[in-house]
Design a protein around this motif. Structure first.
Motif, PDB file in Angstrom:
ATOM      1  N   HIS A 145       0.822  -1.209   0.000  1.00 27.90           N
ATOM      2  CA  HIS A 145       0.000   0.000   0.000  1.00 27.90           C
ATOM      3  C   HIS A 145       0.857   1.260   0.000  1.00 27.90           C
ATOM      4  O   HIS A 145       1.811   1.386   0.762  1.00 27.90           O
ATOM      5  N   ARG A 146       0.440   2.231  -0.801  1.00 29.20           N
ATOM      6  CA  ARG A 146       1.234   3.463  -0.962  1.00 29.20           C
ATOM      7  C   ARG A 146       1.253   4.321   0.303  1.00 29.20           C
ATOM      8  O   ARG A 146       2.204   5.071   0.535  1.00 29.20           O
ATOM      9  N   VAL A 147       0.228   4.246   1.138  1.00 28.81           N
ATOM     10  CA  VAL A 147       0.206   5.071   2.341  1.00 28.81           C
ATOM     11  C   VAL A 147       1.356   4.707   3.279  1.00 28.81           C
ATOM     12  O   VAL A 147       1.922   5.569   3.952  1.00 28.81           O
ATOM     13  N   LEU A 148       1.736   3.425   3.318  1.00 30.22           N
ATOM     14  CA  LEU A 148       2.762   2.980   4.264  1.00 30.22           C
ATOM     15  C   LEU A 148       4.175   3.269   3.770  1.00 30.22           C
ATOM     16  O   LEU A 148       5.093   3.394   4.581  1.00 30.22           O
ATOM     17  N   PHE A 149       4.385   3.290   2.484  1.00 33.62           N
ATOM     18  CA  PHE A 149       5.680   3.533   1.839  1.00 33.62           C
ATOM     19  C   PHE A 149       6.656   2.390   2.101  1.00 33.62           C
ATOM     20  O   PHE A 149       7.002   1.639   1.206  1.00 33.62           O
ATOM     21  N   ARG A 202       8.017  10.252  17.186  1.00 32.83           N
ATOM     22  CA  ARG A 202       8.226  10.320  15.731  1.00 32.83           C
ATOM     23  C   ARG A 202       7.193   9.483  14.998  1.00 32.83           C
ATOM     24  O   ARG A 202       6.699   9.862  13.926  1.00 32.83           O
ATOM     25  N   ALA A 203       6.845   8.314  15.552  1.00 33.88           N
ATOM     26  CA  ALA A 203       5.839   7.459  14.925  1.00 33.88           C
ATOM     27  C   ALA A 203       4.484   8.154  14.877  1.00 33.88           C
ATOM     28  O   ALA A 203       3.787   8.125  13.845  1.00 33.88           O
ATOM     29  N   LEU A 204       4.116   8.799  15.975  1.00 40.50           N
ATOM     30  CA  LEU A 204       2.820   9.477  16.030  1.00 40.50           C
ATOM     31  C   LEU A 204       2.772  10.637  15.042  1.00 40.50           C
ATOM     32  O   LEU A 204       1.777  10.802  14.313  1.00 40.50           O
ATOM     33  N   ALA A 226       0.568  12.778   9.935  1.00 46.92           N
ATOM     34  CA  ALA A 226       0.784  13.412   8.640  1.00 46.92           C
ATOM     35  C   ALA A 226       0.153  12.604   7.504  1.00 46.92           C
ATOM     36  O   ALA A 226      -0.314  13.174   6.503  1.00 46.92           O
ATOM     37  N   ARG A 227       0.120  11.270   7.648  1.00 48.99           N
ATOM     38  CA  ARG A 227      -0.421  10.408   6.601  1.00 48.99           C
ATOM     39  C   ARG A 227      -1.869   9.998   6.869  1.00 48.99           C
ATOM     40  O   ARG A 227      -2.468   9.295   6.040  1.00 48.99           O
ATOM     41  N   LEU A 228      -2.427  10.426   7.996  1.00 47.05           N
ATOM     42  CA  LEU A 228      -3.762   9.979   8.375  1.00 47.05           C
ATOM     43  C   LEU A 228      -4.844  10.381   7.369  1.00 47.05           C
ATOM     44  O   LEU A 228      -5.729   9.564   7.065  1.00 47.05           O
TER      45      LEU A 228
END
Length: 291
Positions: A173-177, A256-258, A263-265
């Motif tokens: 999936h593109r959202v996860l990169f 950093r994870a949050l 940003a991608r939500l």
């Protein structure tokens, strides 16, 4: 002289700026008795990756991407191949002799099988990856029309897919990169009725470079949270977000994870597609066993 039949399994390697490791992996893949077609998808390397392949590995195809697309490079590779099955390697991994032939037979004997999670041996001493036991002990058990134990996770560089199934669900999936992208693919395959099985007779060899991978823990935790928002029930996604936010107050990786997840939500919410009930039950059972 009899011309050998082409292998039904092609190999896709996604790489970026690791030409020396890639060369070692290619030498081992080219020596396989199955003689698979090998396609390197270059994520816009700035080192000598493409020149090295052209000079030293003329049998290897290269698909050069204009910019780094992370795990999506594997999608481009799977679309570019015409083999019915695709084995993924990284630039620090390869397949044991005979593994790809075994995988092809398993796919042919089990039409619903969409992905094989292989047994992984690590380093020069071929130590079993701890993930092997986790997969073998999956609480999802076995069913009659699939080989091995059903799983909802795997290691990307130790996986073989039915190309039709992989493209049917859109691949990674593109959202996860990149980073921890495997669970979402396993969910999507299961949601479309494809089987995901751990098959220990299919063996991958992984020789990761020593030392920590900077930033990897935060990226993996970011993608765990995004996977929850993409596919899991809203209460579950909200609970995972609150838990990560609580950790972020005192942990840099969690912070950093949050931030990365937030940003991608919006993109994740646009692509949100909750799992069907039977797959959600399997996901909860798998999580319960891990806990």
């Amino acid at each position: 002289m009899t011309t050998p039949h082409p292998s039904p399994v092609g190999v896709v390697i996604a790489t970026r700026n690791r030409s020396a490791l890639l060369a070692a992996a290619l030498r081992r893949l080219l020596a396989l008795p199955e003689r698979p077609e090998i396609l390197v998808v270059d994520n816009a390397s700035t080192d000598d990756t493409r020149a090295l392949i052209a000079r030293d590995f003329p049998r290897v195809r290269v698909l050069a991407l204009p910019f780094n697309q992370g795990a999506l490079a594997r999608n481009h590779g799977a679309r570019a191949l015409n083999t019915p099955y695709v084995a993924f390697s990284d630039d620090d991994s390869w397949w044991a002799p005979g593994a790809l032939g075994t995988a092809a037979r398993l796919f042919e004997d089990h039409p619903r099988l969409g992905l094989i999670a292989a047994r992984t041996l690590v380093g020069p001493t071929a130590d079993p990856d701890p993930l092997n036991d986790v997969l073998a002990d999956s609480p999802l058990g076995r069913v009659a029309d699939l080989p091995g134990t059903q799983v909802l996770g795997f290691l990307a560089c130790a996986s073989v897919v039915r190309r039709r199934a992989y493209l049917d669900v859109g691949g990674f999936h593109r959202v996860l990169f990149f980073g921890g992208e495997e669970t979402l693919l396993a969910y999507d395959l299961a949601a479309r009725g494809w089987g995901v099985s751990h098959c220990p007779d299919v063996v991958a060899l992984h020789h990761p470079a020593p030392g920590p991978r900077t930033g990897r823990p935060a990226v993996q935790r970011r993608n765990e949270l995004l996977t929850a928002w993409l596919r899991r029930p809203l209460p579950h996604a909200l609970a995972r977000t609150c838990a990560l936010a609580a950790e972020a107050r005192h942990d840099e990786h969690a912070r950093r994870a949050l931030c990365g997840a937030l940003a991608r939500l919006p993109a994740a919410l646009r692509a949100r597609r909750p799992l069907p009930p039977q797959v959600e039950r399997a996901a909860r059972l798998t999580e319960g066993a891990a806990a």
